[in-house]
Design a protein around this motif. Structure first.
Motif, PDB file in Angstrom:
ATOM      1  N   UNK A  93      43.890  27.843 -32.020  1.00 16.47           N
ATOM      2  CA  UNK A  93      42.431  27.572 -32.918  1.00 16.47           C
ATOM      3  C   UNK A  93      42.772  27.706 -34.357  1.00 16.47           C
ATOM      4  N   UNK A  94      43.601  28.880 -34.800  1.00 20.78           N
ATOM      5  CA  UNK A  94      43.804  29.209 -36.076  1.00 20.78           C
ATOM      6  C   UNK A  94      44.754  28.192 -36.755  1.00 20.78           C
TER       7      UNK A  94
ATOM      8  N   UNK B 296      38.239  18.869 -37.891  1.00 21.97           N
ATOM      9  CA  UNK B 296      38.182  18.611 -36.226  1.00 21.97           C
ATOM     10  C   UNK B 296      37.597  19.461 -35.611  1.00 21.97           C
ATOM     11  N   UNK B 297      37.039  19.040 -34.393  1.00 32.84           N
ATOM     12  CA  UNK B 297      36.499  19.964 -33.473  1.00 32.84           C
ATOM     13  C   UNK B 297      37.441  20.560 -32.490  1.00 32.84           C
ATOM     14  N   UNK B 298      37.303  21.807 -31.933  1.00 32.30           N
ATOM     15  CA  UNK B 298      38.137  22.537 -31.009  1.00 32.30           C
ATOM     16  C   UNK B 298      37.404  22.730 -29.768  1.00 32.30           C
ATOM     17  N   UNK B 299      37.935  22.433 -28.623  1.00 37.32           N
ATOM     18  CA  UNK B 299      37.232  22.761 -27.323  1.00 37.32           C
ATOM     19  C   UNK B 299      38.438  23.796 -26.698  1.00 37.32           C
ATOM     20  N   UNK B 300      38.212  25.155 -26.431  1.00 44.21           N
ATOM     21  CA  UNK B 300      39.082  25.690 -25.538  1.00 44.21           C
ATOM     22  C   UNK B 300      38.523  26.490 -24.454  1.00 44.21           C
TER      23      UNK B 300
ATOM     24  N   UNK C 224      33.388  25.935 -27.923  1.00 47.42           N
ATOM     25  CA  UNK C 224      33.693  24.634 -28.556  1.00 47.42           C
ATOM     26  C   UNK C 224      33.062  24.665 -30.074  1.00 47.42           C
ATOM     27  N   UNK C 225      34.087  24.401 -30.931  1.00 47.05           N
ATOM     28  CA  UNK C 225      33.519  24.165 -32.194  1.00 47.05           C
ATOM     29  C   UNK C 225      33.638  22.718 -32.725  1.00 47.05           C
ATOM     30  N   UNK C 226      32.284  22.239 -32.961  1.00 43.42           N
ATOM     31  CA  UNK C 226      31.850  20.868 -33.237  1.00 43.42           C
ATOM     32  C   UNK C 226      32.651  20.317 -34.358  1.00 43.42           C
TER      33      UNK C 226
ATOM     34  N   UNK D  15      41.601  19.854 -27.578  1.00 48.51           N
ATOM     35  CA  UNK D  15      41.152  20.301 -26.293  1.00 48.51           C
ATOM     36  C   UNK D  15      42.201  21.396 -25.747  1.00 48.51           C
ATOM     37  N   UNK D  16      42.167  22.560 -25.484  1.00 52.53           N
ATOM     38  CA  UNK D  16      43.183  23.671 -25.278  1.00 52.53           C
ATOM     39  C   UNK D  16      42.976  24.199 -23.890  1.00 52.53           C
TER      40      UNK D  16
END
Length: 256
Positions: free
Chosen positions: A54-55, A64-68, A73-75, A82-83
């Motif tokens: 994520x970092x 970008x969003x991040x979904x782990x 979720x970071x929108x 996606x992780x």
């Protein structure tokens, strides 16, 4: 200017390179295991990998969003990474090397780039507009078209409950070879032509998003049990097949 597919692939591979030594540092060591609400295990390795990935993503692509799996979720802008830091945590905590790190890039909820990295095996699949690769060489699904000739995989029969259990039984009765276990690894085997059919239920978006571009770029087809394309909103019943003919026959078997 948006990054090119090649640049995005290089970044995804760099994320895999970052995750692999973290996983191996913890693999086959004494680990504190926490059981989550869904009764799945999580370890310090899961969290360390996801935090590192994520970092890196947020430094390179802050929009970008991040979904782990572990940190939510970071929108973002409609483009989402996606992780799944360790797919196959049960394998990981029992010393079995069939665990992987999954990384996907989604545009408007649809997976467009995927990487399946197997740290303990030194194996990696990628898939996207450039095609599918296994350790840098082209990967291609088999040409199997009939259930009666198919090598069928699923991770765990225990996931099939109620009416789903009868569906699993139909597949075990109709296919040529049946194998169990493997989590994300079995989808890589499908992309490389060693497995022909995977049927699963109860998966989350971080379990399947990275698999979609790999299988599709290798010439296979992967959908939900209704034959619909997979997105981050899909409910987790997965059907992956080497060919459209085999996929159609499998869909008919699911429908009964």
């Amino acid at each position: 200017m948006s990054p090119s597919p090649d640049a995005l692939l290089r970044f995804a591979e760099a994320l895999c390179d970052l995750a692999r030594p973290i996983a191996l540092r913890h693999f086959r060591t004494a680990l504190d295991i926490v059981t989550k609400a869904d009764e799945s295990p999580v370890t310090v390795a899961d969290r360390a990998i996801e935090a590192a990935l994520r970092a890196e993503i947020e430094a390179r692509f802050p929009e970008h969003g991040v979904f782990g799996e572990e940190m939510g979720v970071k929108l973002g802008s409609g483009t989402t990474w996606v992780i799944d830091p360790i797919d196959g945590t049960k394998s990981f905590v029992t010393g079995l090397p069939l665990f992987g790190t999954l990384i996907a890039l989604c545009e408007n909820d649809r997976p467009v780039l995927g990487a399946i990295d197997m740290p303990a095996l030194g194996e990696r699949w990628t898939g996207g507009p450039w095609g599918a690769t296994f350790n840098g060489a082209p990967a291609r699904a088999s040409r199997c078209e009939r259930l009666g000739e198919a090598r069928f995989f699923t991770t765990s029969p225990e996931a099939f409950r109620g009416a789903d259990e009868a569906i699993l039984r139909r597949f075990t009765e109709r296919t040529a070879i049946r194998r169990y276990g493997g989590d994300c690894y079995i989808y890589g085997l499908l992309a490389s032509g060693h497995c022909d059919l995977v049927v699963e239920c109860g998966l989350q978006p971080y379990d399947f998003a990275a698999l979609v571009p790999v299988i599709e770029a290798a010439g296979g087809i992967v959908t939900d049990w209704a034959g619909e394309a997979l997105t981050l909103r899909s409910e987790g019943r997965i059907l992956a097949a080497a060919t459209r003919q085999l996929h159609a026959e499998a869909l008919a078997l699911i429908a009964g």
